[in-house]
Write a protein that holds these residues in place. Structure first.
Motif, short mmCIF file in Angstrom:
data_model
loop_
_atom_site.label_atom_id
_atom_site.label_comp_id
_atom_site.label_asym_id
_atom_site.label_seq_id
_atom_site.Cartn_x
_atom_site.Cartn_y
_atom_site.Cartn_z
N PRO A 31 40.68 28.73 47.20
CA PRO A 31 40.18 29.36 46.08
C PRO A 31 40.73 30.58 46.33
N VAL A 32 41.01 31.64 47.44
CA VAL A 32 41.57 32.75 47.50
C VAL A 32 43.06 32.64 46.61
N THR A 33 43.68 31.78 47.48
CA THR A 33 45.08 31.51 46.79
C THR A 33 45.32 31.27 45.42
N LEU A 34 44.61 30.56 44.77
CA LEU A 34 44.60 30.15 43.44
C LEU A 34 44.08 31.52 42.54
N ALA A 35 43.27 32.30 43.21
CA ALA A 35 42.79 33.49 42.53
C ALA A 35 43.90 34.63 42.58
N LEU A 36 44.42 34.55 43.59
CA LEU A 36 45.69 35.55 43.82
C LEU A 36 46.76 35.31 42.48
N LEU A 37 47.05 33.98 42.70
CA LEU A 37 48.15 33.45 41.76
C LEU A 37 47.89 33.72 40.55
N SER A 38 46.60 33.53 40.12
CA SER A 38 45.98 33.67 38.65
C SER A 38 46.28 35.00 38.28
N VAL A 39 45.69 36.03 39.08
CA VAL A 39 46.20 37.51 39.07
C VAL A 39 47.58 38.11 38.89
N ALA A 40 48.20 37.38 39.67
CA ALA A 40 49.77 37.75 39.77
C ALA A 40 50.38 37.22 38.46
N LEU A 41 50.25 35.96 37.96
CA LEU A 41 50.66 35.40 36.87
C LEU A 41 49.74 35.54 35.48
N GLY A 42 48.82 36.48 35.72
CA GLY A 42 47.99 36.78 34.43
C GLY A 42 48.83 37.27 33.32
N GLY A 43 48.73 36.49 32.01
CA GLY A 43 49.36 37.07 30.91
C GLY A 43 50.83 36.47 30.73
N THR A 44 51.13 35.46 31.64
CA THR A 44 52.34 34.64 31.53
C THR A 44 52.27 33.23 31.16
N ALA A 45 53.40 32.59 30.83
CA ALA A 45 53.23 31.27 30.53
C ALA A 45 52.80 30.47 31.72
N ALA A 46 53.44 31.14 32.94
CA ALA A 46 52.97 30.15 34.29
C ALA A 46 51.56 30.61 34.54
#
Length: 98
Positions: free
Chosen positions: A26-41
């Motif tokens: 859950p922490v890893t996915l949350a960090l990835l979604s914050v880091a990749l927010g607004g991008t196609a990824a």
């Protein structure tokens, strides 16, 4: 010196694998979604959470296996009077004594 370097690399790999451990998913996915927010990824990650979790789990398993393999096959402290490798590596597929 190669054996010690291999052990250190294996230990670093296991520590790195701990950071993406499935228990931290859950922490890893949350960090990835914050880091990749607004991008196609980021959009892809949000649409395919199960796929991302599966990929992270498989990468964790591969890194853990590789790190432990490196640590196990690194050179240990030499045994007095021993020739060659300091310890025997158990290989069930190898025929010994023939």
């Amino acid at each position: 010196m190669e054996g010690r370097r291999r052990e250190r690399r294996g230990l670093a790999t296991v520590i790195g694998a701990f950071a993406i451990c499935p228990c931290h998913l859950p922490v890893t996915l949350a960090l990835l979604s914050v880091a990749l927010g607004g991008t196609a990824a980021g959009v892809f990650l949000r649409a395919h959470v199960w796929l991302a979790g599966t990929v992270i789990t498989l990468v964790w398993a591969a890194l853990t296996w590789r790190g432990l393999w490196l640590v196990r096959n690194g050179r240990s402290c030499p045994v007095p009077g021993a020739k060659g490798r300091a310890r025997a590596v158990w290989r069930p597929w190898a025929r010994q004594g023939r």
